[in-house]
Design a protein around this motif. Sequence first.
Motif, PDB file in Angstrom:
ATOM      1  N   GLY A  16       0.829  -1.199   0.000  1.00 29.17           N
ATOM      2  CA  GLY A  16       0.000   0.000   0.000  1.00 29.17           C
ATOM      3  C   GLY A  16       0.860   1.244   0.000  1.00 29.17           C
ATOM      4  N   ARG A  22      -2.148   9.686   0.668  1.00 26.89           N
ATOM      5  CA  ARG A  22      -3.498  10.001   0.186  1.00 26.89           C
ATOM      6  C   ARG A  22      -3.989  11.318   0.758  1.00 26.89           C
ATOM      7  N   SER A  76      -9.376   9.973  -5.744  1.00 24.29           N
ATOM      8  CA  SER A  76      -8.545   9.946  -4.535  1.00 24.29           C
ATOM      9  C   SER A  76      -9.335   9.560  -3.289  1.00 24.29           C
ATOM     10  N   ILE A  79     -11.526   3.807  -2.106  1.00 25.71           N
ATOM     11  CA  ILE A  79     -10.682   2.886  -1.334  1.00 25.71           C
ATOM     12  C   ILE A  79      -9.608   2.272  -2.227  1.00 25.71           C
ATOM     13  N   ASP A  81      -7.811   3.584  -4.251  1.00 27.53           N
ATOM     14  CA  ASP A  81      -6.678   4.491  -4.431  1.00 27.53           C
ATOM     15  C   ASP A  81      -5.527   4.170  -3.484  1.00 27.53           C
ATOM     16  N   GLU A  82      -5.740   3.235  -2.577  1.00 28.68           N
ATOM     17  CA  GLU A  82      -4.652   2.790  -1.690  1.00 28.68           C
ATOM     18  C   GLU A  82      -3.609   1.991  -2.459  1.00 28.68           C
ATOM     19  N   ARG A  83      -4.013   1.400  -3.596  1.00 30.06           N
ATOM     20  CA  ARG A  83      -3.061   0.625  -4.404  1.00 30.06           C
ATOM     21  C   ARG A  83      -2.249   1.581  -5.261  1.00 30.06           C
ATOM     22  N   GLU A  84      -0.963   1.289  -5.372  1.00 30.19           N
ATOM     23  CA  GLU A  84      -0.047   2.208  -6.047  1.00 30.19           C
ATOM     24  C   GLU A  84      -0.401   2.487  -7.510  1.00 30.19           C
ATOM     25  N   TYR A  87      -3.280   4.888  -7.539  1.00 32.19           N
ATOM     26  CA  TYR A  87      -2.816   6.174  -7.011  1.00 32.19           C
ATOM     27  C   TYR A  87      -2.041   6.951  -8.074  1.00 32.19           C
TER      28      TYR A  87
END
Length: 113
Positions: A16, A22, A76, A79, A81-84, A87
């Motif tokens: 993560g 974030r 953003s 949820i 968006d936690e994965r690279e 993101y």
Amino acid sequence: MSQDGAPEKKPPSAPGLPVGYRQGVITAITVMLAFSLYFLRFWNFEAPGAWNSLSVVAAGLIVIAILIQLVALWRSLQIADEREPVYRRTLQWFLAGIVAVLLGVMVASLAYA
């Protein structure tokens, strides 16, 4: 624990984002979005002068930039968006919004001159 008494192994998850990434990008997006909205409001409704073709182009660019920034903000807040990889794509949307705002402001300055 498994049936033989050994602890169960969890499948490795994708790494993560570090803590704070974030939150930082959400803050940056909202600051840029607030600037864009304020500039559009001031320039369209309060600045003196007549509209011309450059004014319309500038307003269109800034509206497009605001829409792009809203997409970046929405992404953003997801949820996923936690994965690279997700993101990074969100950052690309944000960068596109920044570039569009800068182009709009430059065209607006030419239209106002």
